[in-house]
Enzyme design. Structure first.
Site, short mmCIF file in Angstrom:
data_model
loop_
_atom_site.label_atom_id
_atom_site.label_comp_id
_atom_site.label_asym_id
_atom_site.label_seq_id
_atom_site.Cartn_x
_atom_site.Cartn_y
_atom_site.Cartn_z
N GLY A 46 0.84 -1.19 0.00
CA GLY A 46 0.00 0.00 0.00
C GLY A 46 0.87 1.23 0.00
O GLY A 46 2.06 1.17 0.37
N CYS A 96 6.09 0.17 7.65
CA CYS A 96 5.74 1.32 6.81
C CYS A 96 6.95 1.70 5.96
O CYS A 96 8.06 1.79 6.48
CB CYS A 96 5.32 2.50 7.69
SG CYS A 96 4.85 3.95 6.74
N LEU A 97 6.72 1.91 4.68
CA LEU A 97 7.81 2.29 3.78
C LEU A 97 8.44 3.61 4.18
O LEU A 97 9.59 3.87 3.83
CB LEU A 97 7.30 2.38 2.34
CG LEU A 97 6.79 1.06 1.74
CD1 LEU A 97 6.09 1.32 0.42
CD2 LEU A 97 7.94 0.07 1.56
N HIS A 138 -4.37 1.81 7.65
CA HIS A 138 -3.01 2.36 7.72
C HIS A 138 -2.85 3.49 6.70
O HIS A 138 -2.34 4.56 7.01
CB HIS A 138 -2.02 1.22 7.45
CG HIS A 138 -0.58 1.61 7.44
ND1 HIS A 138 0.35 1.14 8.34
CD2 HIS A 138 0.12 2.43 6.61
CE1 HIS A 138 1.54 1.66 8.07
NE2 HIS A 138 1.43 2.45 7.02
N GLU A 139 -3.32 3.26 5.46
CA GLU A 139 -3.14 4.26 4.39
C GLU A 139 -4.00 5.51 4.65
O GLU A 139 -3.55 6.63 4.41
CB GLU A 139 -3.48 3.67 3.01
CG GLU A 139 -2.65 2.47 2.59
CD GLU A 139 -1.16 2.62 2.77
OE1 GLU A 139 -0.65 3.76 2.77
OE2 GLU A 139 -0.49 1.60 2.97
N HIS A 142 -2.37 7.79 6.96
CA HIS A 142 -1.33 8.63 6.32
C HIS A 142 -1.93 9.94 5.81
O HIS A 142 -1.27 10.98 5.83
CB HIS A 142 -0.69 7.90 5.13
CG HIS A 142 0.47 7.02 5.50
ND1 HIS A 142 1.61 7.49 6.12
CD2 HIS A 142 0.69 5.70 5.30
CE1 HIS A 142 2.47 6.49 6.29
NE2 HIS A 142 1.94 5.39 5.80
#
Ligand code: NI
Length: 167
Positions: A46, A96-97, A138-139, A142
């Site tokens: 994601g 998380c990236l 999660h997204e 953000h």
């Protein structure tokens, strides 16, 4: 479709509340294409626009689980919003990236209904549960400047990075 740079903490873009998208034009669809490419290259499951330093309410999610019989699914959602959340909370491990090398145990609603629009402005309504519901939560966090580390009860350093479940 160029891969964009993923910003990492403490980049201020990750803490900004992203703007609602009102124009569904070629630039938006280029952003979505780039985000998909960037997510795949990372690799991740994601990505939210603030992670590529674009303060707009856009997320992409790509998921499959052969073992659980879940077929490949790719979502691109503009202005996503949780309109229903199951009362049951599940704890799960997230990475998380934008926070390389860390993982944490995070509480999420077991299932959610998300509304939004596709990249052409058509309305979407998605009933999601399990792991994919977790990725969407999660997204969407953000887009509001919230990181998993804000919600985690335990955070630890990964010996090997990046995590396969990075979002
Ligand atoms: Ni993330």
């Amino acid at each position: 479709m160029p891969v964009r740079e993923i910003v990492t903490v403490p980049h201020p873009a990750l803490r900004r509340k992203a703007q609602r998208v009102t124009t569904f034009d070629a630039a938006l669809r280029r952003l979505v294409d780039d985000m998909i490419e960037t997510m795949r290259a990372a690799p991740g499951v994601g990505l939210a626009a603030p992670q590529v330093n674009v303060s707009q309410r856009v997320i992409v999610v790509e998921y499959e689980d052969e073992e659980a019989g879940v077929p490949h699914q790719l979502y691109a959602v503009v202005n996503p919003r949780v309109v229903w959340a199951a009362p049951e909370i599940e704890w799960g491990v997230e990475g998380c990236l934008s926070i390389p090398g860390l993982a944490g145990e995070v509480p999420r609603a077991r299932a959610v209904t998300v509304v939004g629009q596709d990249p052409h402005g058509q309305p979407l309504r998605l009933n999601l549960d399990g792991w994919v519901a977790r990725i969407f939560q999660h997204e969407i966090d953000h887009l509001n400047g919230v990181l998993f580390t804000d919600r985690a009860r335990r955070v630890w350093r990964l010996e090997e990075s990046p995590s396969a479940a990075a979002v």
